[in-house]
Design a protein around this motif. Sequence first.
Motif, PDB file in Angstrom:
ATOM      1  N   SER A  91       0.866  -1.175   0.000  1.00 49.50           N
ATOM      2  CA  SER A  91       0.000   0.000   0.000  1.00 49.50           C
ATOM      3  C   SER A  91       0.900   1.221   0.000  1.00 49.50           C
ATOM      4  N   ALA A  92       0.526   2.205  -0.790  1.00 47.60           N
ATOM      5  CA  ALA A  92       1.369   3.383  -0.948  1.00 47.60           C
ATOM      6  C   ALA A  92       0.530   4.652  -0.933  1.00 47.60           C
ATOM      7  N   ASP A  93       1.134   5.699  -0.390  1.00 44.93           N
ATOM      8  CA  ASP A  93       0.529   7.030  -0.389  1.00 44.93           C
ATOM      9  C   ASP A  93       1.626   8.015  -0.735  1.00 44.93           C
ATOM     10  N   THR A  94       1.586   8.548  -1.954  1.00 45.61           N
ATOM     11  CA  THR A  94       2.628   9.449  -2.423  1.00 45.61           C
ATOM     12  C   THR A  94       2.351  10.902  -2.092  1.00 45.61           C
ATOM     13  N   GLY A  95       1.232  11.164  -1.434  1.00 44.45           N
ATOM     14  CA  GLY A  95       0.850  12.542  -1.190  1.00 44.45           C
ATOM     15  C   GLY A  95      -0.031  13.089  -2.286  1.00 44.45           C
ATOM     16  N   ARG A  96       0.010  12.425  -3.434  1.00 43.91           N
ATOM     17  CA  ARG A  96      -0.827  12.815  -4.573  1.00 43.91           C
ATOM     18  C   ARG A  96      -1.838  11.724  -4.924  1.00 43.91           C
ATOM     19  N   ARG A  97      -1.460  10.480  -4.655  1.00 44.47           N
ATOM     20  CA  ARG A  97      -2.387   9.384  -4.928  1.00 44.47           C
ATOM     21  C   ARG A  97      -2.080   8.210  -4.026  1.00 44.47           C
ATOM     22  N   GLN A  98      -3.075   7.373  -3.847  1.00 43.53           N
ATOM     23  CA  GLN A  98      -2.935   6.158  -3.061  1.00 43.53           C
ATOM     24  C   GLN A  98      -3.076   4.952  -3.987  1.00 43.53           C
ATOM     25  N   SER A  99      -2.366   3.885  -3.650  1.00 49.23           N
ATOM     26  CA  SER A  99      -2.417   2.691  -4.490  1.00 49.23           C
ATOM     27  C   SER A  99      -2.292   1.449  -3.631  1.00 49.23           C
ATOM     28  N   GLU A 100      -2.720   0.315  -4.214  1.00 46.13           N
ATOM     29  CA  GLU A 100      -2.655  -0.964  -3.522  1.00 46.13           C
ATOM     30  C   GLU A 100      -2.314  -2.058  -4.531  1.00 46.13           C
ATOM     31  N   VAL A 101      -1.422  -2.949  -4.143  1.00 46.69           N
ATOM     32  CA  VAL A 101      -1.009  -4.056  -5.006  1.00 46.69           C
ATOM     33  C   VAL A 101      -1.042  -5.343  -4.185  1.00 46.69           C
ATOM     34  N   ILE A 102      -1.635  -6.390  -4.744  1.00 45.63           N
ATOM     35  CA  ILE A 102      -1.629  -7.711  -4.129  1.00 45.63           C
ATOM     36  C   ILE A 102      -1.240  -8.717  -5.208  1.00 45.63           C
ATOM     37  N   LEU A 103      -0.176  -9.463  -4.965  1.00 45.72           N
ATOM     38  CA  LEU A 103       0.321 -10.458  -5.906  1.00 45.72           C
ATOM     39  C   LEU A 103       0.434 -11.809  -5.217  1.00 45.72           C
ATOM     40  N   SER A 104       0.348 -12.865  -5.990  1.00 39.64           N
ATOM     41  CA  SER A 104       0.578 -14.210  -5.471  1.00 39.64           C
ATOM     42  C   SER A 104       1.406 -14.989  -6.485  1.00 39.64           C
ATOM     43  N   TRP A 105       2.114 -16.002  -6.006  1.00 41.83           N
ATOM     44  CA  TRP A 105       2.925 -16.863  -6.865  1.00 41.83           C
ATOM     45  C   TRP A 105       2.539 -18.319  -6.635  1.00 41.83           C
ATOM     46  N   GLU A 106       2.411 -19.057  -7.699  1.00 42.55           N
ATOM     47  CA  GLU A 106       2.165 -20.490  -7.612  1.00 42.55           C
ATOM     48  C   GLU A 106       3.140 -21.200  -8.530  1.00 42.55           C
ATOM     49  N   ARG A 107       3.998 -22.018  -7.943  1.00 35.32           N
ATOM     50  CA  ARG A 107       5.038 -22.721  -8.690  1.00 35.32           C
ATOM     51  C   ARG A 107       5.902 -21.740  -9.481  1.00 35.32           C
ATOM     52  N   GLY A 108       6.190 -20.617  -8.850  1.00 36.07           N
ATOM     53  CA  GLY A 108       7.080 -19.629  -9.443  1.00 36.07           C
ATOM     54  C   GLY A 108       6.437 -18.683 -10.425  1.00 36.07           C
ATOM     55  N   GLN A 109       5.149 -18.842 -10.686  1.00 36.86           N
ATOM     56  CA  GLN A 109       4.458 -17.983 -11.650  1.00 36.86           C
ATOM     57  C   GLN A 109       3.581 -16.973 -10.919  1.00 36.86           C
ATOM     58  N   PRO A 110       3.785 -15.672 -11.185  1.00 41.55           N
ATOM     59  CA  PRO A 110       3.006 -14.655 -10.470  1.00 41.55           C
ATOM     60  C   PRO A 110       1.615 -14.446 -11.060  1.00 41.55           C
ATOM     61  N   ARG A 111       0.741 -13.962 -10.198  1.00 35.57           N
ATOM     62  CA  ARG A 111      -0.610 -13.597 -10.604  1.00 35.57           C
ATOM     63  C   ARG A 111      -0.975 -12.293  -9.912  1.00 35.57           C
ATOM     64  N   VAL A 112      -1.551 -11.375 -10.649  1.00 38.61           N
ATOM     65  CA  VAL A 112      -1.972 -10.096 -10.080  1.00 38.61           C
ATOM     66  C   VAL A 112      -3.372 -10.258  -9.507  1.00 38.61           C
ATOM     67  N   GLU A 113      -3.476 -10.235  -8.192  1.00 38.87           N
ATOM     68  CA  GLU A 113      -4.772 -10.341  -7.527  1.00 38.87           C
ATOM     69  C   GLU A 113      -5.486  -8.993  -7.485  1.00 38.87           C
ATOM     70  N   ARG A 114      -4.694  -7.943  -7.328  1.00 39.52           N
ATOM     71  CA  ARG A 114      -5.262  -6.591  -7.272  1.00 39.52           C
ATOM     72  C   ARG A 114      -4.177  -5.584  -7.605  1.00 39.52           C
ATOM     73  N   TYR A 115      -4.517  -4.615  -8.445  1.00 37.22           N
ATOM     74  CA  TYR A 115      -3.625  -3.497  -8.743  1.00 37.22           C
ATOM     75  C   TYR A 115      -4.500  -2.260  -8.888  1.00 37.22           C
ATOM     76  N   SER A 116      -4.492  -1.442  -7.854  1.00 35.17           N
ATOM     77  CA  SER A 116      -5.378  -0.283  -7.808  1.00 35.17           C
ATOM     78  C   SER A 116      -4.559   0.986  -7.554  1.00 35.17           C
ATOM     79  N   PRO A 117      -4.870   2.071  -8.288  1.00 32.32           N
ATOM     80  CA  PRO A 117      -5.960   2.227  -9.256  1.00 32.32           C
ATOM     81  C   PRO A 117      -5.654   1.533 -10.591  1.00 32.32           C
ATOM     82  N   ALA A 118      -6.719   1.110 -11.260  1.00 31.97           N
ATOM     83  CA  ALA A 118      -6.574   0.463 -12.556  1.00 31.97           C
ATOM     84  C   ALA A 118      -6.203   1.498 -13.616  1.00 31.97           C
TER      85      ALA A 118
END
Length: 237
Positions: A91-118
Amino acid sequence: MRFGVGIAALMLALAAPATAQTDEAVFDLVLRGLRAGTLSFEGTEHDGRYSVRGRLQSGGLLGLVRTMRYDARSSGRMVRDRPQSIAYSESADTGRRQSEVILSWERGQPRVERYSPARKPRSYDIDPAAQQGTVDPLTALYAALRDVEPGEECRLSLDIFDGRRRTRVMLGQPKPVEGGVACAGEFRRVAGYSQEDMAEKSRFPFSLVYRPTSEGRMRVVEVATDTIYGRATLRRR
């Protein structure tokens, strides 16, 4: 009877899990000679697994101009002393915008669960499914800055995926310096960047300095690099 109790106690002691190893650090971020913030992390390894919490917080002169904060968590497994990501959140707050990232890996392969803002798709976007073998940004940071045994310094080469971009971090051969060991490294943009970003700067050389701890391990005490904002240094407290 006492003999049986003693045997049982010994078996329980042998079956008990090994003590977890914990690394904690706080670095002052100095940009162009001025304190700009702090970088801190706490990592724990236990029974072949690791978990890390990290924070980048603006401070000093930069904190008077703009408040910025990045909080992240990651977890994974250690395979032959090499990290493999399982989960990452930011989770990030740059003072100008806020964002959220959630990633997961299965057998070394990543998947983007959430990347906001889109955002709308761009021509240089990369496919997460094609980023096999990458780790998350906090795992890479932890792998680079955690304490190591003597002789294990500078052994790092990782590909990183943050949900949109792929980068690579590499360390060179260790060299003795006064009071410790140093090595040169490189952070490289690989994919997911615009042509303008790649033309501006695609490689960021940096250096690490290790010094021995009272326990005999080697610890990173300083990181120095050139950024698009100027010379930046992390100095361990």
